[in-house]
Design a protein around this motif. Structure first.
Motif, PDB file in Angstrom:
ATOM      1  N   TYR A 366     147.254 -18.264  67.867  1.00  0.00           N
ATOM      2  CA  TYR A 366     145.745 -18.686  67.379  1.00  0.00           C
ATOM      3  C   TYR A 366     144.976 -17.226  67.446  1.00  0.00           C
ATOM      4  O   TYR A 366     145.066 -16.217  68.374  1.00  0.00           O
ATOM      5  CB  TYR A 366     145.010 -19.398  68.444  1.00  0.00           C
ATOM      6  CG  TYR A 366     143.600 -19.537  68.254  1.00  0.00           C
ATOM      7  CD1 TYR A 366     142.714 -19.966  67.106  1.00  0.00           C
ATOM      8  CD2 TYR A 366     142.854 -19.017  69.331  1.00  0.00           C
ATOM      9  CE1 TYR A 366     141.751 -20.163  66.996  1.00  0.00           C
ATOM     10  CE2 TYR A 366     141.211 -19.246  69.010  1.00  0.00           C
ATOM     11  CZ  TYR A 366     140.848 -19.789  67.966  1.00  0.00           C
ATOM     12  OH  TYR A 366     139.344 -19.756  67.846  1.00  0.00           O
ATOM     13  N   TYR A 367     144.264 -16.870  66.016  1.00  0.00           N
ATOM     14  CA  TYR A 367     143.303 -15.476  66.038  1.00  0.00           C
ATOM     15  C   TYR A 367     141.911 -15.916  65.602  1.00  0.00           C
ATOM     16  O   TYR A 367     142.170 -16.797  64.259  1.00  0.00           O
ATOM     17  CB  TYR A 367     144.211 -14.552  65.088  1.00  0.00           C
ATOM     18  CG  TYR A 367     145.813 -14.518  65.288  1.00  0.00           C
ATOM     19  CD1 TYR A 367     146.098 -13.599  66.230  1.00  0.00           C
ATOM     20  CD2 TYR A 367     146.640 -15.270  64.744  1.00  0.00           C
ATOM     21  CE1 TYR A 367     147.670 -13.269  66.681  1.00  0.00           C
ATOM     22  CE2 TYR A 367     147.951 -15.123  65.019  1.00  0.00           C
ATOM     23  CZ  TYR A 367     148.400 -14.101  66.047  1.00  0.00           C
ATOM     24  OH  TYR A 367     149.703 -13.737  66.444  1.00  0.00           O
ATOM     25  N   TYR A 369     139.061 -14.147  64.028  1.00  0.00           N
ATOM     26  CA  TYR A 369     138.520 -12.915  63.593  1.00  0.00           C
ATOM     27  C   TYR A 369     136.820 -12.818  63.374  1.00  0.00           C
ATOM     28  O   TYR A 369     136.304 -11.958  62.758  1.00  0.00           O
ATOM     29  CB  TYR A 369     139.076 -12.402  62.393  1.00  0.00           C
ATOM     30  CG  TYR A 369     140.674 -12.061  62.539  1.00  0.00           C
ATOM     31  CD1 TYR A 369     141.226 -11.091  63.283  1.00  0.00           C
ATOM     32  CD2 TYR A 369     141.575 -13.054  62.083  1.00  0.00           C
ATOM     33  CE1 TYR A 369     142.612 -10.799  63.277  1.00  0.00           C
ATOM     34  CE2 TYR A 369     143.139 -13.045  62.180  1.00  0.00           C
ATOM     35  CZ  TYR A 369     143.383 -11.895  62.819  1.00  0.00           C
ATOM     36  OH  TYR A 369     144.655 -11.700  63.021  1.00  0.00           O
ATOM     37  N   ASN A 406     150.716 -20.952  63.059  1.00  0.00           N
ATOM     38  CA  ASN A 406     149.583 -19.862  63.301  1.00  0.00           C
ATOM     39  C   ASN A 406     148.527 -20.559  62.739  1.00  0.00           C
ATOM     40  O   ASN A 406     148.318 -20.841  61.581  1.00  0.00           O
ATOM     41  CB  ASN A 406     150.000 -18.834  62.559  1.00  0.00           C
ATOM     42  CG  ASN A 406     151.351 -18.017  63.227  1.00  0.00           C
ATOM     43  OD1 ASN A 406     151.645 -18.048  64.427  1.00  0.00           O
ATOM     44  ND2 ASN A 406     151.896 -17.439  62.271  1.00  0.00           N
ATOM     45  N   ARG A 408     144.464 -19.090  62.093  1.00  0.00           N
ATOM     46  CA  ARG A 408     143.585 -17.983  61.955  1.00  0.00           C
ATOM     47  C   ARG A 408     142.286 -18.415  61.424  1.00  0.00           C
ATOM     48  O   ARG A 408     142.152 -19.300  60.543  1.00  0.00           O
ATOM     49  CB  ARG A 408     144.182 -16.960  60.987  1.00  0.00           C
ATOM     50  CG  ARG A 408     145.546 -16.359  61.580  1.00  0.00           C
ATOM     51  CD  ARG A 408     146.081 -15.226  60.341  1.00  0.00           C
ATOM     52  NE  ARG A 408     146.544 -15.846  59.435  1.00  0.00           N
ATOM     53  CZ  ARG A 408     147.875 -16.479  59.130  1.00  0.00           C
ATOM     54  NH1 ARG A 408     148.588 -16.162  60.240  1.00  0.00           N
ATOM     55  NH2 ARG A 408     147.853 -16.872  57.840  1.00  0.00           N
ATOM     56  N   LYS A 410     138.909 -16.690  59.892  1.00  0.00           N
ATOM     57  CA  LYS A 410     138.093 -15.534  59.319  1.00  0.00           C
ATOM     58  C   LYS A 410     136.716 -15.894  58.867  1.00  0.00           C
ATOM     59  O   LYS A 410     136.425 -17.014  58.529  1.00  0.00           O
ATOM     60  CB  LYS A 410     139.071 -15.058  58.166  1.00  0.00           C
ATOM     61  CG  LYS A 410     140.537 -14.786  58.658  1.00  0.00           C
ATOM     62  CD  LYS A 410     141.108 -14.337  57.276  1.00  0.00           C
ATOM     63  CE  LYS A 410     142.748 -13.595  57.685  1.00  0.00           C
ATOM     64  NZ  LYS A 410     143.289 -13.252  56.719  1.00  0.00           N
TER      65      LYS A 410
END
Length: 497
Positions: A366-367, A369, A406, A408, A410
């Motif tokens: 997990y990201y 941004y 994954n 993400r 943004k």
């Protein structure tokens, strides 16, 4: 042309066309029929229509030359007026002009040229009482209307003689009668022509479209909607036809949509029935194993119970999808929009998903941004459904020994973009444009490993679009798939603006 305008024009045509055509006909009679009468009756050029209403006057002109001839014979050769054969010849030529002669010698009638003579008054003018010339005469009224011209003379023996030229009119002269008939026929033809012209015009402008509507209604009555109504007119009837054509097209679209919905419902029932059958069969098998004592160890017993629980959850998921589908179909998905902090929400969501993926030995990354303060307006429950459906769809097609997911987040300007990537078998390029359509399945085999109702991603698209966002995907076969969706950020409006 509007119907009101058409009626006004029709009214004007019905009045002015007969008048104009009647004028043309009268002009023709003036130039042709009157010349014929002038030649027949010896009328002077430029004679008016008064002669048509005064037959005696017409006959007076007609016999003018004969009367002059008789006067000359009476003056020069009076003895011929005593010759019966000559009198009969003269009388025969006069009868063609609707006239005859009576000859008197002293007081005796020596020749009568017609039976009508007996109907005349017995007292004919005495010798010397008439001074008639070719333009005048004595009018006699009675059972027989006649104009009498008298020529007095002396026979060779000194006797007094009188010749009477009698012009009788018991009926209209044939030429005048024919002229009247021609006028009546002309008027009738003019009226018939005008009526025919108006009938054709009205038929083409009104009756034809109405007949098309009649055929169209009959087709609709019989259930046939595969036809068109072509009308070029811009009047009220044309507008009615165009509205009818729009109604037909809408009925056809509704019928086609109904057929498509029925087909989709059959597919859904078939899919749900198939997908419910698998966990139910498994549950029954594991329950029978417990009942028969197959799960004879605590570990085996726990594994059977856990499997039954998981299969029941699969059934719950299918039923929930069916419920959401019915809400989508009626456009009644219940939304509870509220402000959501993106970081907090997805942290909780990933933590929940991570437990399930860990139990399946699937990696999760997990990201985030985006800024920790970013807020969106969304329904937490429906957004969670979106994420779970996407990940659930990915899990069905994970074919690698070590799978991973994954996630993400943004910041893309006014939107938050969420990316969910897997390393499954991917989606073919030909299938990629259709994966969000209802009941579309890239796997036609429908085995238990890749089952599903076929509506999961269509539900996802509907929810994202209702949030004002957009969803799409990229994929590469044997490598994996990335799902993208965006949701607009919440932005505070400064006070005073």
């Amino acid at each position: 042309m509007k119907l009101k305008t058409r009626l006004v024009v029709a009214f004007c045509i019905m009045i002015f066309v007969p008048v104009v055509l009647a004028g043309v006909v009268l002009f023709g009679f003036k130039n042709f029929q009157m010349k014929n009468l002038e030649q027949t009756y010896g009328l002077e050029d430029g004679a008016d229509y008064n002669y048509l209403t005064n037959s005696l006057q017409l006959l007076n002109r007609f016999t003018r030359d004969d009367f002059e001839k008789i006067k000359k014979i009476a003056a020069r050769k009076p003895e011929k007026l005593e010759d019966v054969s000559y009198l009969e010849e003269l009388n025969s030529s006069l009868q063609e002009k609707y006239s005859y002669i009576i000859v008197r010698k002293d007081e005796d009638i020596i020749f009568e040229g017609a039976e009508d003579a007996r109907d005349l008054p017995k007292d004919l003018p005495a010798y010397g009482e008439s001074d008639a010339d070719e333009n005048s005469g004595v009018y006699i009224d009675g059972d027989v209307q006649a104009l009498l011209k008298q020529v007095d003379f002396h026979y060779a023996d000194g006797s007094k003689g009188s010749l009477f030229l009698v012009m009788t009119v018991q009926q209209i002269l044939p030429e005048i009668k024919q002229l009247a008939i021609d006028l009546v026929v002309s008027v009738i033809l003019i009226l018939c022509f005008t009526a025919a012209m108006m009938s054709v015009w009205i038929y083409r402008g009104i009756i034809n479209p109405i007949k098309k509507l009649e055929v169209a209604t009959q087709n609709i009555k019989e259930g046939n909607l595969d036809f068109t109504i072509d009308v070029d007119s811009n009047d009220e009837v044309g507008e009615l036809c165009r509205n009818f054509e729009e109604m037909r097209q809408r009925l056809k679209d509704n019928a086609e949509e109904k057929i498509a919905n029925e087909k989709e419902n059959k597919v859904l029932i078939s899919n749900i029935s198939h997908d419910l059958k698998t966990p139910i069969t498994a549950i029954k098998g594991y329950v029978e194993g417990i009942m028969d004592g197959v799960a004879d160890t605590p570990e085996k017993h726990d594994r059977y119970i856990r499997t039954i629980y998981n299969k029941a959850n699969e059934m719950t998921t299918l039923i929930n999808e069916l419920t959401v589908y019915s809400q989508i179909d009626t456009n009644r998905i219940p939304y509870n929009f509220k402000k959501i902090n993106v970081a907090d929400y997805f942290n909780d969501c990933v933590e929940e998903i991570g437990l399930e993926l860990e139990s399946r030995n699937i990696g999760l990354s997990y990201y985030n941004y985006a800024d920790d303060a970013v807020v969106i307006i969304a329904d937490p429950e429906q957004l969670s459904r979106v994420i779970h459906n996407i990940i659930g769809n990915s899990l069905k097609y994970l074919d690698k020994p070590q799978g991973f997911i994954n996630i993400r987040i943004k910041d893309v300007g006014d939107f938050i973009q969420v990316e969910i990537e897997d390393n499954g078998k991917g989606i073919a390029a030909k299938d990629l444009p259709y994966i969000f359509d209802r009941f579309y399945r890239t796997d036609a085999s429908r085995n238990s490993a890749t089952g599903g109702s076929g509506i999961g991603l269509s539900i996802v698209r509907k929810i994202i679009e209702d949030h004002g966002g957009k969803i799409w995907a990229t994929s590469k076969e044997e490598t994996g798939t990335i799902m993208y969706f965006v949701i607009r950020k919440y932005q505070e409006v400064p006070t005073g603006e």
